[in-house]
Design an enzyme around this catalytic site. Structure first.
Site, mmCIF file in Angstrom:
data_model
loop_
_atom_site.group_PDB
_atom_site.id
_atom_site.type_symbol
_atom_site.label_atom_id
_atom_site.label_comp_id
_atom_site.label_asym_id
_atom_site.label_seq_id
_atom_site.Cartn_x
_atom_site.Cartn_y
_atom_site.Cartn_z
ATOM 1 N N SER A 1 0.824 -1.202 0.000
ATOM 2 C CA SER A 1 0.000 0.000 0.000
ATOM 3 C C SER A 1 0.861 1.256 0.000
ATOM 4 O O SER A 1 0.327 2.355 -0.082
ATOM 5 C CB SER A 1 -0.954 -0.006 1.193
ATOM 6 N N GLU B 1 -5.743 -0.414 -7.806
ATOM 7 C CA GLU B 1 -4.765 0.482 -8.430
ATOM 8 C C GLU B 1 -3.679 -0.393 -9.043
ATOM 9 O O GLU B 1 -3.077 -1.205 -8.330
ATOM 10 C CB GLU B 1 -4.108 1.374 -7.369
ATOM 11 N N ASN C 1 -4.063 6.548 -1.543
ATOM 12 C CA ASN C 1 -3.627 7.010 -0.220
ATOM 13 C C ASN C 1 -3.099 8.441 -0.235
ATOM 14 O O ASN C 1 -3.121 9.128 0.777
ATOM 15 C CB ASN C 1 -2.578 6.062 0.355
ATOM 16 N N HIS D 1 -2.758 -2.975 -6.171
ATOM 17 C CA HIS D 1 -3.187 -2.506 -4.847
ATOM 18 C C HIS D 1 -4.693 -2.681 -4.698
ATOM 19 O O HIS D 1 -5.477 -1.858 -5.170
ATOM 20 C CB HIS D 1 -2.763 -1.044 -4.670
HETATM 21 P P1 NAI Z 1 -1.650 -9.375 7.587
HETATM 22 O O1 NAI Z 1 -0.704 -9.133 8.705
HETATM 23 O O2 NAI Z 1 -3.107 -9.581 7.861
HETATM 24 O O3 NAI Z 1 -1.135 -10.656 6.752
HETATM 25 C C1 NAI Z 1 0.191 -10.845 6.344
HETATM 26 C C2 NAI Z 1 0.443 -12.353 6.232
HETATM 27 O O4 NAI Z 1 1.705 -12.548 5.572
HETATM 28 C C3 NAI Z 1 0.544 -13.071 7.581
HETATM 29 O O5 NAI Z 1 -0.338 -14.177 7.587
HETATM 30 C C4 NAI Z 1 1.999 -13.546 7.650
HETATM 31 O O6 NAI Z 1 2.154 -14.813 8.278
HETATM 32 C C5 NAI Z 1 2.352 -13.644 6.176
HETATM 33 N N1 NAI Z 1 3.777 -13.543 5.885
HETATM 34 C C6 NAI Z 1 4.660 -12.648 6.379
HETATM 35 N N2 NAI Z 1 5.877 -12.852 5.830
HETATM 36 C C7 NAI Z 1 5.750 -13.902 4.969
HETATM 37 C C8 NAI Z 1 6.637 -14.584 4.087
HETATM 38 N N3 NAI Z 1 7.927 -14.229 4.006
HETATM 39 N N4 NAI Z 1 6.155 -15.619 3.341
HETATM 40 C C9 NAI Z 1 4.868 -15.989 3.435
HETATM 41 N N5 NAI Z 1 3.969 -15.376 4.250
HETATM 42 C C10 NAI Z 1 4.416 -14.342 5.001
HETATM 43 O O7 NAI Z 1 -1.422 -8.157 6.565
HETATM 44 P P2 NAI Z 1 -2.471 -7.478 5.542
HETATM 45 O O8 NAI Z 1 -3.227 -6.414 6.230
HETATM 46 O O9 NAI Z 1 -3.169 -8.550 4.809
HETATM 47 O O10 NAI Z 1 -1.461 -6.722 4.556
HETATM 48 C C11 NAI Z 1 -0.689 -7.395 3.605
HETATM 49 C C12 NAI Z 1 -0.174 -6.408 2.564
HETATM 50 O O11 NAI Z 1 -1.294 -5.759 1.945
HETATM 51 C C13 NAI Z 1 0.711 -5.294 3.096
HETATM 52 O O12 NAI Z 1 1.707 -5.007 2.150
HETATM 53 C C14 NAI Z 1 -0.251 -4.119 3.248
HETATM 54 O O13 NAI Z 1 0.377 -2.869 3.182
HETATM 55 C C15 NAI Z 1 -1.140 -4.339 2.042
HETATM 56 N N6 NAI Z 1 -2.477 -3.724 2.115
HETATM 57 C C16 NAI Z 1 -3.191 -3.772 3.274
HETATM 58 C C17 NAI Z 1 -4.456 -3.202 3.350
HETATM 59 C C18 NAI Z 1 -5.253 -3.271 4.610
HETATM 60 O O14 NAI Z 1 -6.271 -2.564 4.704
HETATM 61 N N7 NAI Z 1 -4.898 -4.096 5.570
HETATM 62 C C19 NAI Z 1 -5.057 -2.523 2.176
HETATM 63 C C20 NAI Z 1 -4.248 -2.609 0.981
HETATM 64 C C21 NAI Z 1 -2.986 -3.163 0.975
#
Ligand code: NAI
Length: 283
Positions: A119, A152, A190, A140
């Site tokens: 993001s 995006e 954003n 995104h």
């Molecule tokens: P989250 O913390 O809910 O999930 C991340 C997952 O990735 C976890 O299950 C973790 O175990 C796993 N993980 C971490 N390192 C890993 C690796 N090396 N190999 C495999 N799995 C791995 O995070 P979330 O909120 O889903 O965010 C994920 C991405 O999406 C980030 O880059 C965030 O900036 C982006 N994003 C988030 C939004 C939101 O509203 N939460 C909106 C748009 C984008």
């Protein structure tokens, strides 16, 4: 080469949603996570959401079963070896993301596109960690993925037209609308949203109006479905602060300075809905 098989890395909030909509659109999907518990939770969440959609007759029982049949859990990055597209949705940390992209570059077939759901991090820098920067792109998605229509599509400086077209086309296949965005801090969504939220926080900080009244102004006066402070609590105040810092640092422009009240709330552990308190209190 057409996209048929997709790996989604990270079974968290975003990854599970991306895997679900991708499988619903007919693609074969591997949902990967290095944490077994997170992977199980992600798979269960998708199952629950699809079951609820079938109960509410938004999809048929048959569609649900077929979607589940296209979804497979994966705990090894090596499973990307026969994927046409990898969508990364792991922790928002440049070091961790570039490490995964370097590994994927070794594993994924030469034609595969590597996409990131970051993001805020520069696509150009993530792409530079690979030997195929022209096949690296930002996708995104918005949260919650099954509900929100926008993606995006962000081009790094070296992203090829072919890669862009393949991903813009695939986004339409997911029944989403894509917009083409260049790789600048905050991309488009954003960069516009966060300064508005930050300004709403300044308005509280300077005593112009209460959080409730500011949200009312934007809901009733501007027809926003949700007020900016409610939205900030929902996104997480730590995330809002982090993105403001990315804008402030990325542009070096004081107009993006995070509001001191936002910093104070984050220091207090008032992170919004997820911590039980932000601009509002939650049970
Ligand atoms: P989250 O913390 O809910 O999930 C991340 C997952 O990735 C976890 O299950 C973790 O175990 C796993 N993980 C971490 N390192 C890993 C690796 N090396 N190999 C495999 N799995 C791995 O995070 P979330 O909120 O889903 O965010 C994920 C991405 O999406 C980030 O880059 C965030 O900036 C982006 N994003 C988030 C939004 C939101 O509203 N939460 C909106 C748009 C984008």
């Amino acid at each position: 080469m057409p996209i048929k098989k997709v790996m989604v890395i990270g079974a968290g909030q975003m990854g599970a949603g991306i895997a679900q909509v991708t499988a619903q659109a007919g693609f074969e999907v591997l949902l990967n996570d290095m944490n077994e518990a997170a992977l199980e939770k992600g798979m269960n969440n998708m199952n629950k959401l699809l079951t609820r959609a079938a109960e509410k007759e938004r999809i048929t029982e048959n569609e649900k079963e077929q979607t589940l049949g296209r979804l497979t859990a994966s705990s090894a990055l090596e499973d990307a070896k026969d994927c046409d597209l990898v969508i990364e949705a792991i922790v928002e940390n440049m070091e961790v993301k570039t490490k995964v992209f370097r590994e994927l570059d070794e594993i994924a077939p030469a034609h595969a596109i590597l996409a990131t759901n970051t993001s805020s991090l520069p696509i150009t820098e993530i792409a530079a960690a690979t030997n195929r920067p022209e096949q690296v792109i930002g996708m995104h998605f918005m949260n919650p993925v099954p509900v929100m229509k926008l993606v995006e599509v962000i081009r790094g400086i070296q992203t090829s037209d072919e890669t862009y077209e393949a991903i813009a086309g695939m986004t339409e296949d997911l029944n989403k609308t894509s917009v083409e965005v260049a790789d600048f801090p905050g991309f488009a969504a954003n960069r516009i949203l966060m300064p508005m939220i930050n300004e709403a926080i300044y308005t509280v900080y300077e005593g112009v109006a209460s959080p409730e009244d500011i949200d009312t102004v934007m809901k009733l006066g501007m027809n926003h479905p949700m007020g900016p402070l409610t939205l900030a609590d929902f996104i997480g105040l730590d995330t809002c602060l982090y993105i403001m810092e990315v804008l402030y640092e990325g542009f070096g422009d004081s107009k993006y300075r995070p509001c001191p009240l936002l910093r104070k709330y984050v220091k207090a552990g008032w992170l919004g809905k997820k911590s039980g308190r932000g601009f509002y209190e939650y049970n």
